[in-house]
Design an enzyme around this catalytic site. Structure first.
Site, PDB file in Angstrom:
ATOM      1  N   LYS A  25       0.828  -1.204   0.000  1.00  0.00           N
ATOM      2  CA  LYS A  25       0.000   0.000   0.000  1.00  0.00           C
ATOM      3  C   LYS A  25       0.868   1.262   0.000  1.00  0.00           C
ATOM      4  CE  LYS A  25      -2.838   0.824   3.765  1.00  0.00           C
ATOM      5  NZ  LYS A  25      -3.094   2.238   4.061  1.00  0.00           N
ATOM      6  N   SER A 169       7.139  10.407  11.188  1.00  0.00           N
ATOM      7  CA  SER A 169       6.092   9.944  10.283  1.00  0.00           C
ATOM      8  C   SER A 169       6.610   9.936   8.852  1.00  0.00           C
ATOM      9  CB  SER A 169       4.873  10.868  10.399  1.00  0.00           C
ATOM     10  OG  SER A 169       4.067  10.743   9.240  1.00  0.00           O
ATOM     11  N   ASP A 317       2.500  -0.349  12.005  1.00  0.00           N
ATOM     12  CA  ASP A 317       1.299  -0.981  11.458  1.00  0.00           C
ATOM     13  C   ASP A 317       1.128  -2.435  11.895  1.00  0.00           C
ATOM     14  OD1 ASP A 317       0.585   1.343  10.194  1.00  0.00           O
ATOM     15  OD2 ASP A 317       1.518   0.815   8.289  1.00  0.00           O
TER      16      ASP A 317
END
Ligand code: S3P
Length: 431
Positions: A25, A169, A317
């Site tokens: 992704k 991030s 994740d």
């Protein structure tokens, strides 16, 4: 997407077999966005099939790029070069934080105004982290209460900056680098903790020069991109569910082919090894800077595990599924420094705790993590997905080793990243 589907998971005896997982992704988002800025036609095989990357494709189409997609997962994008076309309506990012945050970097450098909207969950997520650097670069961005979507972006001639994000991030890093590509002068992003580097690798694959200097990444503005033909590696964050499932059954044997092994993404393999699994990597190759290979896992017993600091960022994740299986491990799991999990698609710290407790586990939830003892027995229960794909999939795995059946409510959200997840899981489960 269908709303509110319930899936029943029956206990399993074992996990056995081999599988390929859908395209990554994180890489698919970046390839699609950079393809829009390239001069010419790009083509990607094994493009991520989920709704999140479809949101990126729809936005890119609304910015004037012609896109073709076939059932085999190939996506062809006609790029327009650095200046895109003004959209005629708000750009809908759906549930996808990656779409909203990274596309903002590109929109900030355009000569038109645009608006980015998202679903209820995305409209609650923090956006100040990208508004701040893009404003410093010269864009004008309006938000709701200084923090949330809808974002109204007035593009501008950007200037390069030196930026040190307050939170680690990869989305923010890519956002600033994409804006930096369109800016005058050089842009430097200093990372407090190293995050996934797909933005840097993708920029290089499209022909841009990007340098890494100690903890910083530097891009020179005004470089042009050439189109790319690539096959997207399998998503290791999707493979993570099956790897964790295999790790909790003593006789399991699992092989995953064509999976992403980029070192900034593969920390799960080190963690599962520390938890006792025997993992081997075969046929490792490089594809446009990304490592890809076959992973095999045979389960075993290991000791207690603490995940903190840089390791937490690298596993961000995978933490929900690791926590969901932690009660079955020999040594248990402690996670610290994971406050970011509270602002993902759901509050993942609280969602995991609620569901584990429903299954009878003892969990100590802290402000920035959990402590979960090993050697616990769980029972089937009614589980809520909290509209969060990774929570739905994590508890499908926990349910495999529980006593009795588990009902998972709201499983339609798995379509965000892995539409065929339940079918693929059934192929590997022995009952
Ligand atoms: C992503 C980075 C991570 C991750 C998200 C995808 C990316 O978010 O949780 O699923 O592709 O850069 P943050 O960068 O906000 O931690």
């Amino acid at each position: 997407m269908e709303k509110g589907t319930t899936v029943t998971i029956r206990p399993a005896r074992n996990i056995l077999g081999s599988l390929r997982v859908p395209g990554d992704k994180s890489i698919s988002h970046r390839y699609a966005m950079l393809a829009a800025l390239a001069n010419g036609t790009s083509r990607f095989d094994n493009f991520a099939p989920g709704a999140d990357c479809q949101s990126t494709l729809s936005c890119v189409a609304s910015l004037g790029c012609k896109i073709e997609r076939d059932e085999k997962g190939t996506v062809v994008i006609d790029g327009l070069g650095p200046q895109l076309q003004a959209p005629t309506a708000a750009l809908d990012c759906g549930n996808s934080g990656s779409t909203m945050r990274m596309l903002s970097g590109i929109l900030a450098g355009q000569s038109f105004a645009s608006e980015l909207i998202g679903d209820a969950s995305l409209s609650r997520r923090p956006m100040k982290r990208i508004v701040e650097p893009l404003t410093q670069m010269g864009a004008d961005i309006r938000t709701v209460s200084g923090e949330c979507a809808p974002l109204k972006i007035q593009g501008a001639r950007l200037r390069g900056i030196e930026y040190r994000p307050a939170v680690s991030s990869a989305q923010v890093k890519s956002c600033v680098l994409f804006a930096g590509l369109l800016a005058e002068g050089s842009t430097r992003v200093e990372e407090p903790v190293r995050t996934r580097d797909h933005g840097e690798l993708a920029l290089r694959a499209f022909g841009a020069e990007v340098e890494r200097e100690k903890g910083s990444v530097i891009i020179r503005g005004g470089q042009t991109l050439r189109p790319l033909e690539a096959s997207v590696p399998g998503d290791i964050s999707s493979a993570a569910f099956f790897l964790c499932a295999a790790a909790i059954f003593s006789d399991s044997n699992l092989v995953i082919d064509g999976v992403l092994l980029n070192p900034t993404r593969s920390a799960l393999l080190d963690v599962l090894t520390a938890m006792g699994s025997r993992i081997s990597m075969l046929r490792v190759e490089e594809s446009h800077g990304e490592l890809v290979g076959t992973v095999s896992l045979v389960a075993g017993q290991g000791g207690p595990l603490v995940i903190a600091g840089a390791m937490t960022a690298r596993l961000i994740d995978e933490l929900p599924v690791l926590a969901a299986v932690a009660p079955y491990t020999a040594g248990g799991l402690e996670v610290r420094d994971a406050r970011e999990l509270r602002v993902k698609e759901s509050d993942r710290l609280s969602a995991v705790t609620t569901n584990l407790r429903a299954m009878g586990a003892t969990v100590d939830e802290r402000e920035d993590g959990w402590k979960i003892a090993g050697r616990q027995s769980l029972h089937g229960a009614e589980i809520q997905a909290f509209d969060d794909h990774r929570i739905a999939m994590a508890f499908a795995i926990a349910a495999l080793k529980a006593e009795g059946e588990t009902l998972i409510h709201g499983t339609d959200c798995v379509a965000i990243s892995y539409p065929s997840f339940f079918q693929d899981l059934e192929k590997l489960v022995e009952r």
